[in-house]
Design a protein around this motif. Structure first.
Motif, short mmCIF file in Angstrom:
data_model
loop_
_atom_site.label_atom_id
_atom_site.label_comp_id
_atom_site.label_asym_id
_atom_site.label_seq_id
_atom_site.Cartn_x
_atom_site.Cartn_y
_atom_site.Cartn_z
N THR A 52 0.38 82.11 71.85
CA THR A 52 0.19 82.09 70.41
C THR A 52 1.47 82.52 69.71
O THR A 52 2.23 83.34 70.23
N GLN A 86 3.11 84.44 66.46
CA GLN A 86 2.70 85.62 65.71
C GLN A 86 2.12 85.24 64.36
O GLN A 86 2.62 84.33 63.68
N GLN A 120 3.07 85.63 73.72
CA GLN A 120 3.47 85.36 72.34
C GLN A 120 4.90 84.82 72.34
O GLN A 120 5.79 85.40 72.96
#
Length: 297
Positions: free
Chosen positions: A97, A99, A126
């Motif tokens: 993912t 941020q 991340q």
């Protein structure tokens, strides 16, 4: 070609070190070296350049790495698919993912997923949207929530989550603060606070200004949203960000301006997945849970 040879090869490529890879795989270093040599003999090409400090991939090794990762990902998916047919969901969910992504509350989604599927190990990475797209296409991630910065391909597909306009954040004392709407041309010569080039918002902004033919200077480059908002709040520069960044608590007191004439590049967030036949059962379960939560809202 044996799967364990590919597993050993990928581990050495990732660690760039035989000893560390052997420790991680819990095999002897001599056994690991023998496995790599067997793979090199079969392919009739050296895969690594060995030095006293580390090992690096040869051109042949780089060519093999992507294919090896995809093969191993498909094998994992096959094991997980059989378990799913038997009524079990287990294995690993490797999720990436960017941020502060819009359109999905990652923490809440993972809490709900863990409650339903406690036997699945969750791994979260991340990174910027560009790197996440590469990792999903290579099979290193099951899926990723990111900003769409490239078209779909044979190895990568995207499921839309949400879309929103880009805005400009500035200090209330900035000379542009009284404007409700600005264009890229209005921002020429300004000092910008922005993310690293691989981040989705940075990619969108760079493309929009390039399309408008406006040069901009990023004087302050950060890797987190909090720092960006803090620097803008200190009057050290302006920032072009998706609209929801301006709604964060740290953005209180900042002025938000709509950015017009920024090309055809809205901030569109997506779930990035491999092709349907390569999508793991865990990734499908997470997407189903995401769709259920959207229906409830």
């Amino acid at each position: 070609m044996e799967l364990r040879h590919l597993q050993h090869f990928v581990a050495v490529a990732e660690d760039q070190h035989f000893t560390r890879a052997a420790e991680r795989l819990m095999v002897s270093q001599s056994g690991l070296s023998s496995s790599i040599r067997a793979l090199e003999r079969e392919l009739q090409a050296p895969l690594f350049v060995r030095t006293t400090r580390r090992v690096t991939l040869t051109e042949a090794g780089r060519a093999l790495l992507g294919e090896a990762e995809r093969v191993l990902a498909q094998v994992r998916a096959a094991h997980d698919a059989v378990a799913a047919v038997q009524g079990l969901l287990r294995g690993t969910l490797s999720l990436g993912t960017e941020q502060c992504i819009a359109g999905v509350h990652v923490a809440k989604l993972l809490i709900a997923f863990r409650r339903r599927h406690p036997d699945v190990e969750i791994r979260l990475r991340q990174a910027g949207s560009g790197a996440l797209a590469e990792e999903v296409a290579a099979g290193r991630l099951d899926l990723a929530f990111a900003v769409k910065t490239q078209p779909d391909s044979d190895q990568l597909r995207s499921v839309p989550l949400t879309s929103e306009p880009m805005t400009v954040l500035c200090h209330p004392a900035h000379h542009l603060a009284t404007s409700a709407v600005v264009t890229p041309e209005d921002l020429g010569g300004e000092a910008f606070v922005d993310f690293h080039p691989d981040w989705g918002p940075r990619r969108i902004t760079d493309a929009a200004f390039a399309e408008a033919g406006v040069r901009r200077t990023v004087t302050l480059e950060v890797s987190d949203v909090h720092s960006l908002l803090e620097l803008v709040g200190a009057g050290l520069g302006i920032a072009v960000v998706p609209r929801h960044f301006g709604l964060k608590r740290e953005a209180a007191g900042l002025t938000s301006l709509l950015l017009k004439d920024a090309g055809d590049a809205p901030y569109e967030t997506v779930a990035m997945l491999p092709p349907p036949d390569a999508t793991s059962p865990a990734a499908r379960a997470l997407m189903a849970l995401l769709e259920t939560s959207e229906d409830e809202h």
